[in-house]
Scaffold this motif. Structure first.
Motif, mmCIF file in Angstrom:
data_model
loop_
_atom_site.group_PDB
_atom_site.id
_atom_site.type_symbol
_atom_site.label_atom_id
_atom_site.label_comp_id
_atom_site.label_asym_id
_atom_site.label_seq_id
_atom_site.Cartn_x
_atom_site.Cartn_y
_atom_site.Cartn_z
ATOM 1 N N ALA A 124 0.992 -1.248 0.060
ATOM 2 C CA ALA A 124 0.035 -0.046 0.131
ATOM 3 C C ALA A 124 0.863 1.255 0.094
ATOM 4 C CB ALA A 124 -1.165 0.237 1.122
ATOM 5 N N HIS A 125 0.433 2.101 -0.030
ATOM 6 C CA HIS A 125 1.185 3.501 -0.025
ATOM 7 C C HIS A 125 0.755 4.733 0.917
ATOM 8 C CE1 HIS A 125 -1.338 6.179 -2.822
ATOM 9 N NE2 HIS A 125 -1.331 4.969 -3.647
ATOM 10 N N GLN A 126 1.742 5.430 1.381
ATOM 11 C CA GLN A 126 1.303 6.457 2.506
ATOM 12 C C GLN A 126 1.195 7.588 2.053
ATOM 13 O OE1 GLN A 126 4.801 6.419 5.421
ATOM 14 N NE2 GLN A 126 5.652 4.912 4.150
ATOM 15 N N ILE A 159 -9.793 6.286 -0.296
ATOM 16 C CA ILE A 159 -9.635 5.185 -1.216
ATOM 17 C C ILE A 159 -8.370 4.962 -1.628
ATOM 18 C CG2 ILE A 159 -10.402 4.432 -3.515
ATOM 19 C CD1 ILE A 159 -12.881 6.281 -3.221
ATOM 20 N N ASP A 160 -7.643 5.976 -2.017
ATOM 21 C CA ASP A 160 -6.137 5.967 -2.502
ATOM 22 C C ASP A 160 -5.316 6.445 -1.755
ATOM 23 O OD1 ASP A 160 -4.191 5.623 -4.348
ATOM 24 O OD2 ASP A 160 -4.777 7.271 -5.584
ATOM 25 N N ASP A 161 -4.553 5.596 -0.675
ATOM 26 C CA ASP A 161 -4.548 4.466 -0.591
ATOM 27 C C ASP A 161 -4.516 3.848 0.894
ATOM 28 O OD1 ASP A 161 -4.440 1.585 -1.456
ATOM 29 O OD2 ASP A 161 -2.409 1.830 -1.242
ATOM 30 N N LYS A 162 -5.044 4.970 1.660
ATOM 31 C CA LYS A 162 -5.010 4.911 3.148
ATOM 32 C C LYS A 162 -6.090 3.880 3.630
ATOM 33 C CE LYS A 162 -2.394 8.935 4.505
ATOM 34 N NZ LYS A 162 -2.475 10.357 4.822
ATOM 35 N N ASN A 193 5.937 7.314 -1.820
ATOM 36 C CA ASN A 193 5.764 8.377 -2.860
ATOM 37 C C ASN A 193 5.195 7.851 -4.141
ATOM 38 O OD1 ASN A 193 8.077 6.858 -3.720
ATOM 39 N ND2 ASN A 193 9.327 8.826 -4.164
ATOM 40 N N GLU A 194 4.273 6.948 -4.175
ATOM 41 C CA GLU A 194 3.771 6.419 -5.281
ATOM 42 C C GLU A 194 3.034 7.446 -6.222
ATOM 43 O OE1 GLU A 194 0.607 4.305 -7.710
ATOM 44 O OE2 GLU A 194 0.180 5.982 -6.115
ATOM 45 N N GLU A 195 2.563 8.154 -5.525
ATOM 46 C CA GLU A 195 1.883 9.457 -6.499
ATOM 47 C C GLU A 195 2.687 10.339 -7.463
ATOM 48 O OE1 GLU A 195 -1.283 9.097 -7.070
ATOM 49 O OE2 GLU A 195 -2.189 8.226 -5.218
ATOM 50 N N ILE A 196 4.011 10.077 -7.101
ATOM 51 C CA ILE A 196 4.897 10.773 -7.928
ATOM 52 C C ILE A 196 5.868 9.752 -8.884
ATOM 53 C CG2 ILE A 196 4.820 13.098 -7.160
ATOM 54 C CD1 ILE A 196 7.232 12.245 -5.332
ATOM 55 N N ASP A 220 -1.319 -5.387 -4.429
ATOM 56 C CA ASP A 220 -1.489 -3.906 -4.304
ATOM 57 C C ASP A 220 -2.607 -3.334 -4.427
ATOM 58 O OD1 ASP A 220 -0.574 -1.382 -3.720
ATOM 59 O OD2 ASP A 220 0.999 -1.414 -5.585
ATOM 60 N N GLU A 221 -3.109 -2.219 -4.703
ATOM 61 C CA GLU A 221 -4.151 -1.459 -4.848
ATOM 62 C C GLU A 221 -4.296 -1.600 -6.702
ATOM 63 O OE1 GLU A 221 -3.745 2.782 -5.068
ATOM 64 O OE2 GLU A 221 -1.690 2.828 -5.471
ATOM 65 N N GLY A 222 -5.719 -0.815 -6.915
ATOM 66 C CA GLY A 222 -5.802 -1.061 -8.550
ATOM 67 C C GLY A 222 -7.234 -1.151 -8.700
HETATM 68 ZN ZN LIG Z 1 -2.803 4.794 -5.019
#
Ligand SMILES: [Zn+2]
Length: 497
Positions: A124-126, A159-162, A193-196, A220-222
């Protein structure tokens, strides 16, 4: 003449028999999916999980530009990590925690008792995307308040992603409290830093690769279960078994320049426009013959009327019709082919000066059917005879191939299929293609079995909050996430493969 007519009539009858037979034989659950009995994980209160998500949302772990968080701005990440330790003491006592060098990505290792079993990797990502300036007031609750109202937890990251991050923690902490001792090592990687760029996840996967770790599954998410999905209108579970790649090209048209009082025909700007029109009118080819799209069609065809089902069952005849139907919507088009999106344009710097260089940036999302080289060749072929056109990879483009397509005949997919079925109250479940990029793309370096799914059920309205206004998740879904991840951990621990 009569014989010819009889002959044609016979052929038509034969064709109809073939079409109808194929239609009746077509469709249903994809072949080879294992049926799995799901274990009951220790109970987690949805309200407690929702309260914890609310607290997690209040840490403003926002990433905007490469390099975020900048030195000195790591506070929200460190605060979130300290809060995780306080909130989930049993899991933190059971598992070792390390920070992946070069960032704030966390890697937990809950050692299993049987070293011969491949570990399970949960991801998951923070970090979260920012809220567009000026849109904060459009939210029903402030975006970093984590306010719980009307049965929803509101806030950026819900939702994304907490939501997933908290769901995983709730499940593992409950298991640790319950005295669970895994046979199979459980790894949890929380990217920072998934979003960058996802460089944190990339470094974490590299660390695992250096240690020779080969997970039985990376999750993972998706995707999730959609209450009303755009394909059939009904409830459908989606499990991402692949995700698209990414390529940005720079298309440059060169010209003489000069004063705009005596312009030439077919100037650089005009030729660049021709190139863009050619790209728009000649999209990369769609191909329905391979997973995940071939599997998805079989599943959704069962929920559709006879005519669309007949088209899907007889693609040799109706492929063109299917192509134009899918292509009619941006989402449908993105599912079946590599997409072409011109995004940035530049020409001359002044209104009365001709451009010496007209330039366009075009972003492609690469379908598993294509490679970046094929896309580059496609663009070259289309623009070759326009004259004076150069095609190159844009500087700083984070080019990546589409991910490999993961199998659906293993225990990992069988477990996710069963969990999605329970979340969707028995609704069909389909393998699917994730259109965006997730941290999981890096996991392909250490395992063939990468999946993208969160055990939650959402409406179309819920999904609009994803990177948008009013991001929120139901309190009930927080209960489902905690239960679903617990089921996944226990069911994978019971498996031998
Ligand atoms: Zn995400």
């Amino acid at each position: 003449m009569k014989n010819i007519l009889l002959g044609i009539g016979g052929l038509v009858v034969l064709l109809i028999i073939v079409l109808v037979t194929r239609t009746f034989l077509y469709g249903g659950a994809p072949e080879g999916v294992q049926s799995v009995d799901l274990p009951d994980p220790p109970a987690v209160s949805a309200e407690t999980a929702a309260q914890h998500l609310s607290e997690a949302i209040q840490f403003r772990t926002i990433t905007v530009a490469p390099g975020d968080p900048r030195p000195g701005q790591e506070g929200p990440w460190l605060d979130l990590q300290a809060w995780l330790e306080e909130t989930y003491p049993a899991f933190h006592a059971a598992a070792g925690k390390e920070t992946v060098p070069g960032g704030l990505t966390l890697l937990y290792t809950w050692q299993g008792s049987d070293p011969s079993l491949k570990p399970l990797l949960l991801m998951a990502h923070q970090d979260v995307v920012p809220v567009n300036i000026g849109t904060e007031g459009d939210w029903d609750a402030p975006p970093f308040s984590g306010e719980i109202k009307n049965g929803y937890v509101y806030g950026r990251g819900a939702i994304d992603d907490k939501g997933s991050l908290i769901g995983i923690m709730e499940a593992l902490d409950a298991l640790a409290r319950d005295g669970f001792e895994p046979r199979r090592t459980i790894l949890v990687q929380l990217g920072h830093n998934e979003e960058i760029s996802g460089s944190g996840a990339q470094a974490g996967i590299q660390l695992l690769q250096d240690r020779g770790v080969e997970p039985v599954m990376a999750l993972d998410e998706g995707f999730m279960v959609l209450e009303t999905n755009p394909l059939t209108g009904g409830t459908l579970g989606f499990i991402g078994i692949a995700e698209k790649g990414y390529l940005t090209l720079k298309i440059t048209a060169k010209g003489e320049g000069g004063h705009s009082s005596q312009p030439p025909h077919n100037s650089a700007t005009v030729r660049l426009s021709r190139a863009l029109v050619a790209l728009d009118e000649n999209q990369l080819e769609a191909d329905f013959s391979k997973p995940p799209i071939s599997d998805m069609m079989r599943v959704v065809s069962m929920e559709m009327g006879f005519v669309p089902r007949m088209a899907m069952a007889n693609q040799w005849l109706f492929g063109g019709m299917l192509d134009s139907q899918f292509s009619a919507t941006p989402a449908g088009n993105a599912m079946i082919r590599t997409t072409t999106a011109p995004t940035m344009l530049s020409g001359s710097a002044k209104e009365n000066v001709l451009a010496q260089r007209a330039m366009a940036i075009v972003n492609f999302r690469i379908h598993p059917n294509n490679t970046p080289e094929q896309v580059m060749q496609h663009v070259r072929d289309l623009t070759d005879d326009i004259g004076g056109i150069e095609v190159s990879e844009a500087e700083g483009s984070i080019g990546s191939e589409a991910s490999p397509v993961s199998a659906i005949d293993n225990r990992a997919y069988g477990v996710l299929n069963a969990v999605a079925g329970e979340v969707g109250r028995g609704a069909p479940v389909t393998p699917a293609l994730v259109l965006g990029a997730t941290d999981s793309r890096y996991a392909a370096a250490i395992t063939d079995d990468v999946y993208r799914f969160m055990p939650a059920i959402m409406t179309e309205e819920d999904i609009t909050g994803f990177h948008g206004t009013n991001e929120r998740i139901t309190v009930e879904n927080m209960g489902r996430l905690a239960r679903g991840y617990g089921q996944i951990v226990l069911a994978m621990d019971a498996g031998e493969e």
